[in-house]
Design an enzyme around this catalytic site. Structure first.
Site, PDB file in Angstrom:
ATOM      1  N   LYS A   1      22.373 -33.899  52.448  1.00  0.00           N
ATOM      2  CA  LYS A   1      23.350 -34.611  53.301  1.00  0.00           C
ATOM      3  C   LYS A   1      24.745 -34.515  52.682  1.00  0.00           C
ATOM      4  O   LYS A   1      25.713 -34.165  53.353  1.00  0.00           O
ATOM      5  CB  LYS A   1      22.962 -36.074  53.418  1.00  0.00           C
ATOM      6  CG  LYS A   1      24.041 -36.952  54.028  1.00  0.00           C
ATOM      7  CD  LYS A   1      23.627 -38.405  54.184  1.00  0.00           C
ATOM      8  CE  LYS A   1      23.810 -39.207  52.949  1.00  0.00           C
ATOM      9  NZ  LYS A   1      25.165 -39.745  52.720  1.00  0.00           N
ATOM     10  N   ASN A   2      24.847 -34.768  51.377  1.00  0.00           N
ATOM     11  CA  ASN A   2      26.171 -34.868  50.749  1.00  0.00           C
ATOM     12  C   ASN A   2      26.793 -33.522  50.415  1.00  0.00           C
ATOM     13  O   ASN A   2      27.909 -33.476  49.899  1.00  0.00           O
ATOM     14  CB  ASN A   2      26.097 -35.772  49.526  1.00  0.00           C
ATOM     15  CG  ASN A   2      25.861 -37.217  49.939  1.00  0.00           C
ATOM     16  OD1 ASN A   2      25.973 -37.557  51.111  1.00  0.00           O
ATOM     17  ND2 ASN A   2      25.512 -38.056  48.992  1.00  0.00           N
TER      18      ASN A   2
ATOM     19  N   ARG B   1      20.208 -42.037  58.599  1.00  0.00           N
ATOM     20  CA  ARG B   1      21.442 -41.366  58.168  1.00  0.00           C
ATOM     21  C   ARG B   1      21.154 -40.328  57.083  1.00  0.00           C
ATOM     22  O   ARG B   1      21.895 -39.370  56.935  1.00  0.00           O
ATOM     23  CB  ARG B   1      22.440 -42.399  57.626  1.00  0.00           C
ATOM     24  CG  ARG B   1      22.891 -43.414  58.642  1.00  0.00           C
ATOM     25  CD  ARG B   1      24.020 -44.228  58.103  1.00  0.00           C
ATOM     26  NE  ARG B   1      25.038 -43.333  57.532  1.00  0.00           N
ATOM     27  CZ  ARG B   1      25.908 -43.716  56.589  1.00  0.00           C
ATOM     28  NH1 ARG B   1      25.856 -44.942  56.114  1.00  0.00           N
ATOM     29  NH2 ARG B   1      26.808 -42.872  56.119  1.00  0.00           N
TER      30      ARG B   1
ATOM     31  N   CYS C   1      31.856 -50.802  52.953  1.00  0.00           N
ATOM     32  CA  CYS C   1      30.489 -50.789  53.491  1.00  0.00           C
ATOM     33  C   CYS C   1      29.671 -51.745  52.619  1.00  0.00           C
ATOM     34  O   CYS C   1      30.213 -52.414  51.746  1.00  0.00           O
ATOM     35  CB  CYS C   1      29.911 -49.375  53.466  1.00  0.00           C
ATOM     36  SG  CYS C   1      29.588 -48.813  51.797  1.00  0.00           S
TER      37      CYS C   1
ATOM     38  N   ASP D   1      22.752 -42.930  43.562  1.00  0.00           N
ATOM     39  CA  ASP D   1      21.984 -42.866  44.816  1.00  0.00           C
ATOM     40  C   ASP D   1      20.486 -42.936  44.573  1.00  0.00           C
ATOM     41  O   ASP D   1      19.706 -42.952  45.531  1.00  0.00           O
ATOM     42  CB  ASP D   1      22.322 -41.577  45.586  1.00  0.00           C
ATOM     43  CG  ASP D   1      23.742 -41.618  46.117  1.00  0.00           C
ATOM     44  OD1 ASP D   1      24.243 -40.560  46.537  1.00  0.00           O
ATOM     45  OD2 ASP D   1      24.356 -42.700  46.088  1.00  0.00           O
TER      46      ASP D   1
ATOM     47  N   GLN E   1      42.652 -42.435  45.680  1.00  0.00           N
ATOM     48  CA  GLN E   1      42.652 -41.173  44.927  1.00  0.00           C
ATOM     49  C   GLN E   1      42.788 -39.974  45.854  1.00  0.00           C
ATOM     50  O   GLN E   1      43.433 -38.979  45.511  1.00  0.00           O
ATOM     51  CB  GLN E   1      41.365 -41.053  44.096  1.00  0.00           C
ATOM     52  CG  GLN E   1      41.173 -42.173  43.106  1.00  0.00           C
ATOM     53  CD  GLN E   1      42.214 -42.139  41.986  1.00  0.00           C
ATOM     54  OE1 GLN E   1      42.402 -41.108  41.352  1.00  0.00           O
ATOM     55  NE2 GLN E   1      42.917 -43.249  41.792  1.00  0.00           N
TER      56      GLN E   1
ATOM     57  N   ARG F   1      35.077 -49.236  48.694  1.00  0.00           N
ATOM     58  CA  ARG F   1      35.181 -47.791  48.933  1.00  0.00           C
ATOM     59  C   ARG F   1      36.631 -47.367  49.246  1.00  0.00           C
ATOM     60  O   ARG F   1      36.954 -46.876  50.306  1.00  0.00           O
ATOM     61  CB  ARG F   1      34.268 -47.353  50.076  1.00  0.00           C
ATOM     62  CG  ARG F   1      32.859 -47.848  50.021  1.00  0.00           C
ATOM     63  CD  ARG F   1      32.025 -47.291  48.889  1.00  0.00           C
ATOM     64  NE  ARG F   1      31.747 -45.884  48.977  1.00  0.00           N
ATOM     65  CZ  ARG F   1      30.734 -45.352  49.669  1.00  0.00           C
ATOM     66  NH1 ARG F   1      29.958 -46.146  50.356  1.00  0.00           N
ATOM     67  NH2 ARG F   1      30.532 -44.057  49.691  1.00  0.00           N
TER      68      ARG F   1
HETATM   69  C1  EPZ Z   1      29.894 -40.029  47.403  1.00  0.00           C
HETATM   70  O1  EPZ Z   1      30.567 -41.146  47.915  1.00  0.00           O
HETATM   71  C2  EPZ Z   1      28.553 -39.972  48.117  1.00  0.00           C
HETATM   72  N1  EPZ Z   1      28.765 -39.786  49.553  1.00  0.00           N
HETATM   73  C3  EPZ Z   1      27.786 -41.269  47.861  1.00  0.00           C
HETATM   74  O2  EPZ Z   1      26.509 -41.135  48.493  1.00  0.00           O
HETATM   75  C4  EPZ Z   1      27.583 -41.421  46.358  1.00  0.00           C
HETATM   76  O3  EPZ Z   1      26.928 -42.640  46.100  1.00  0.00           O
HETATM   77  C5  EPZ Z   1      28.944 -41.394  45.644  1.00  0.00           C
HETATM   78  O4  EPZ Z   1      29.657 -40.189  45.991  1.00  0.00           O
HETATM   79  C6  EPZ Z   1      28.801 -41.444  44.125  1.00  0.00           C
HETATM   80  O5  EPZ Z   1      28.020 -40.373  43.688  1.00  0.00           O
HETATM   81  C7  EPZ Z   1      29.060 -38.552  50.004  1.00  0.00           C
HETATM   82  O6  EPZ Z   1      29.162 -37.590  49.253  1.00  0.00           O
HETATM   83  C8  EPZ Z   1      29.247 -38.408  51.494  1.00  0.00           C
HETATM   84  P1  EPZ Z   1      33.117 -41.822  44.984  1.00  0.00           P
HETATM   85  P2  EPZ Z   1      32.141 -41.353  47.577  1.00  0.00           P
HETATM   86  O7  EPZ Z   1      34.449 -41.594  45.579  1.00  0.00           O
HETATM   87  O8  EPZ Z   1      32.796 -40.044  47.406  1.00  0.00           O
HETATM   88  C9  EPZ Z   1      35.917 -45.286  43.362  1.00  0.00           C
HETATM   89  C10 EPZ Z   1      24.672 -41.838  49.774  1.00  0.00           C
HETATM   90  O9  EPZ Z   1      23.873 -42.789  49.678  1.00  0.00           O
HETATM   91  N2  EPZ Z   1      37.008 -44.682  44.158  1.00  0.00           N
HETATM   92  O10 EPZ Z   1      32.559 -40.781  44.071  1.00  0.00           O
HETATM   93  O11 EPZ Z   1      32.693 -42.304  48.572  1.00  0.00           O
HETATM   94  C11 EPZ Z   1      34.822 -45.870  44.232  1.00  0.00           C
HETATM   95  O12 EPZ Z   1      35.140 -47.187  44.618  1.00  0.00           O
HETATM   96  C12 EPZ Z   1      26.145 -42.075  49.517  1.00  0.00           C
HETATM   97  O13 EPZ Z   1      24.349 -40.654  50.058  1.00  0.00           O
HETATM   98  C13 EPZ Z   1      38.279 -45.241  44.096  1.00  0.00           C
HETATM   99  O14 EPZ Z   1      38.503 -46.241  43.416  1.00  0.00           O
HETATM  100  O15 EPZ Z   1      32.068 -42.061  46.169  1.00  0.00           O
HETATM  101  C14 EPZ Z   1      33.615 -45.823  43.326  1.00  0.00           C
HETATM  102  O16 EPZ Z   1      33.635 -46.959  42.479  1.00  0.00           O
HETATM  103  C15 EPZ Z   1      26.443 -43.522  49.165  1.00  0.00           C
HETATM  104  N3  EPZ Z   1      39.283 -44.671  44.818  1.00  0.00           N
HETATM  105  C16 EPZ Z   1      33.858 -44.575  42.468  1.00  0.00           C
HETATM  106  O17 EPZ Z   1      35.243 -44.251  42.631  1.00  0.00           O
HETATM  107  C17 EPZ Z   1      39.067 -43.552  45.590  1.00  0.00           C
HETATM  108  O18 EPZ Z   1      40.028 -43.056  46.208  1.00  0.00           O
HETATM  109  C18 EPZ Z   1      33.049 -43.357  42.875  1.00  0.00           C
HETATM  110  O19 EPZ Z   1      33.119 -43.251  44.278  1.00  0.00           O
HETATM  111  C19 EPZ Z   1      37.764 -42.993  45.629  1.00  0.00           C
HETATM  112  C20 EPZ Z   1      36.761 -43.573  44.903  1.00  0.00           C
END
Ligand code: EPZ
Length: 452
Positions: free
Chosen positions: A22-23, A408, A119, A316, A128, A124
């Protein structure tokens, strides 16, 4: 609305095949916007989030065709872009729609994307994403719940992320490939799905180095064209890991095929430490093993985990691990370091008899001898998976409500579990289900009755 009815308490046995990730599918589908023309993608999983991505592309003006059959093939035509917009009604269902920002800015010079709200697992933020795109010359204004971006001249730049962000890295990478000049992106996320996206971009003519490491270097090109061959999306390491845990939690023997074993190290190590016998074989073209065999017959041992960005233990898989440790012979400490609210499954697991004490970003799981079936409610995708796993191990009947969360991220879940011998059925949520039949009386008791 449907629910899942699980009659648990018996070991699973058999072989299940992993679907496309999915990702990886979500960013790759949206990355097709970068190259006008017809794209063909294989191993695209049949998931609600994939359908939403195709709906988003359709709203932008890019029709798609899902071809049934084994290759799970999708054809996309991104020749024309009619609207450079990702509307709220799609973004609110799938926050990964924010990935449209980079490609639309790179191709059209403008984009209007609904801000993805928070969510169940956290706020979220996307700061960045915006800061990285601003480094490449983009300008943003936020109004009415939308982020509106424009760029006159997309130019290569050096940028350091404050923390590794998966979709943040993907968004900026997808813009950088069409920027004028070289971009050097530091402190990027290293997930295998980002490596898959980089491979896909390279198949369209992008010049990228360093994906999977701390720094990605991009030499921007004036234009990209669709990949000449159908691009096969990588397998889903989280789905594969979930089925391995299904074998472990029920004390069975499960083989998972087409698993991206090379990127599953921390989970496989934790499963082995927990008392599972693990072996891998079946090298693929890259020489990576793709088949994992798991058997667990002895005690389940407590194994502490801290989630971490790849190559650490994946967040995850945290909920699924908590379900498994609820039956361990001892106490386990689980720390969630990525998201601030990813323990929504604790309350529901407790309804099945688990003994879990959350404390900030960590939870202490005191193993119990057995779980008992109950009615539980899913709150997010991976929490749902953990409740399915617990239901498979619990004695009696478990009903899981709010199945749309599962739809999903898990393709053909019921069918795959049934292949492993699980007693799992999907029924409308207003259907009353008879509890599992009481076990047949022991022969002695029957003989006594007959003797009167
Ligand atoms: C991706 O989400 C995945 N989704 C998530 O999978 C996964 O849990 C996550 O990466 C971590 O591995 C997809 O790829 C579609 P992040 P993402 O940005 O990119 C902070 C599932 O169950 N952050 O890596 O949204 C954020 O709050 C889903 O398949 C900022 O502060 O996660 C978090 O604490 C759930 N500012 C950390 O970084 C930003 O601009 C990592 O989040 C972006 C992120």
């Amino acid at each position: 609305m449907d629910k899942l009815v699980i009659r648990g308490g018996h070991p699973l046995h058999g072989t299940v095949s992993t679907s496309g990730a999915k990702n990886a599918a979500l960013p790759i589908l949206i990355a097709t916007l970068l190259a006008p023309g017809e794209h063909v993608l294989d191993n695209v999983p049949e998931l609600v989030d994939v359908s939403l991505s195709l709906s988003l592309l359709g709203r932008i003006g890019c029709p798609s065709l899902v071809l049934d059959g084994d290759s799970a093939r999708v054809r996309l035509d991104t020749t024309r872009i009619a609207f450079s917009e990702a509307p709220y009604d799609i973004v609110r269902k799938m926050r990964a729609s924010v990935l449209a920002l980079g490609p639309l800015l790179a191709r059209q010079g403008r984009a209007r994307v609904s801000l993805p709200g928070g969510c169940a697992i956290g706020v979220r933020p996307v700061d960045q994403h915006l800061r990285g795109l601003e480094a490449l010359g983009c300008h943003f204004e936020l109004s009415g719940g939308y982020v509106k971006g424009v760029v006159e001249h997309l130019r290569g730049a050096e940028f350091r992320f404050d923390m590794p962000t998966v979709t943040g890295t993907e968004n900026v990478l997808m813009a950088a490939v069409l920027a004028d000049g070289v971009s050097v992106l530091h402190n990027v996320a290293k997930e295998p799905e980002i490596v898959d996206l980089a491979r896909f971009l390279r198949s369209m003519g992008a010049r990228i180095q360093g994906e999977g490491s701390d720094t990605i270097t991009v030499d921007g090109v004036p234009a990209l064209r669709p990949s000449r061959q159908p691009y096969r999306i990588m397998s889903d390491r989280i789905e594969a890991g979930t089925y391995l845990v299904a074998g472990a939690i029920t004390g069975g023997a499960v083989t998972v095929e087409h698993a991206p074993v090379a990127s599953m190290g921390p989970l496989l190590a934790a499963l082995a430490a927990a008392g599972c016998e693990i072996s891998t074989d079946g090298p693929d073209a890259d020489g990576d093993a793709t088949r994992v065999h798991l058997r667990r017959s002895g005690r389940l041992l407590p194994v502490d985990i801290d989630t971490a960005p790849h190559p650490g233990f994946p967040t995850d898989m945290q909920a699924q691990w908590m379900a498994l440790m609820s039956l361990a012979d001892g106490t386990t400490r689980i720390r969630e370091t990525i998201f601030e609210n990813r323990f929504m499954h604790v309350a529901e697991l407790s309804r099945l008899g688990a003994r879990i004490q959350p404390d900030g970003n960590q939870a202490l799981v005191q193993g119990v001898p057995r779980l008992e079936g109950a009615t539980v409610m899913a709150t997010d995708l991976r929490a749902s998976a953990s409740l399915v796993l617990a239901g498979l191990a619990a004695h009696g009947t478990t009903e899981l409500l709010r199945l749309y969360h599962l739809d999903r991220g898990y393709e053909h879940l019921c069918q795959k579990l049934a292949v492993l011998g699980a007693d799992v059925h999907r029924v409308p949520d207003d259907v009353r289900v008879m509890p599992a039949a009481a076990p047949a009386p022991a022969p002695a008791a029957a003989a006594d009755r007959a003797a009167g």
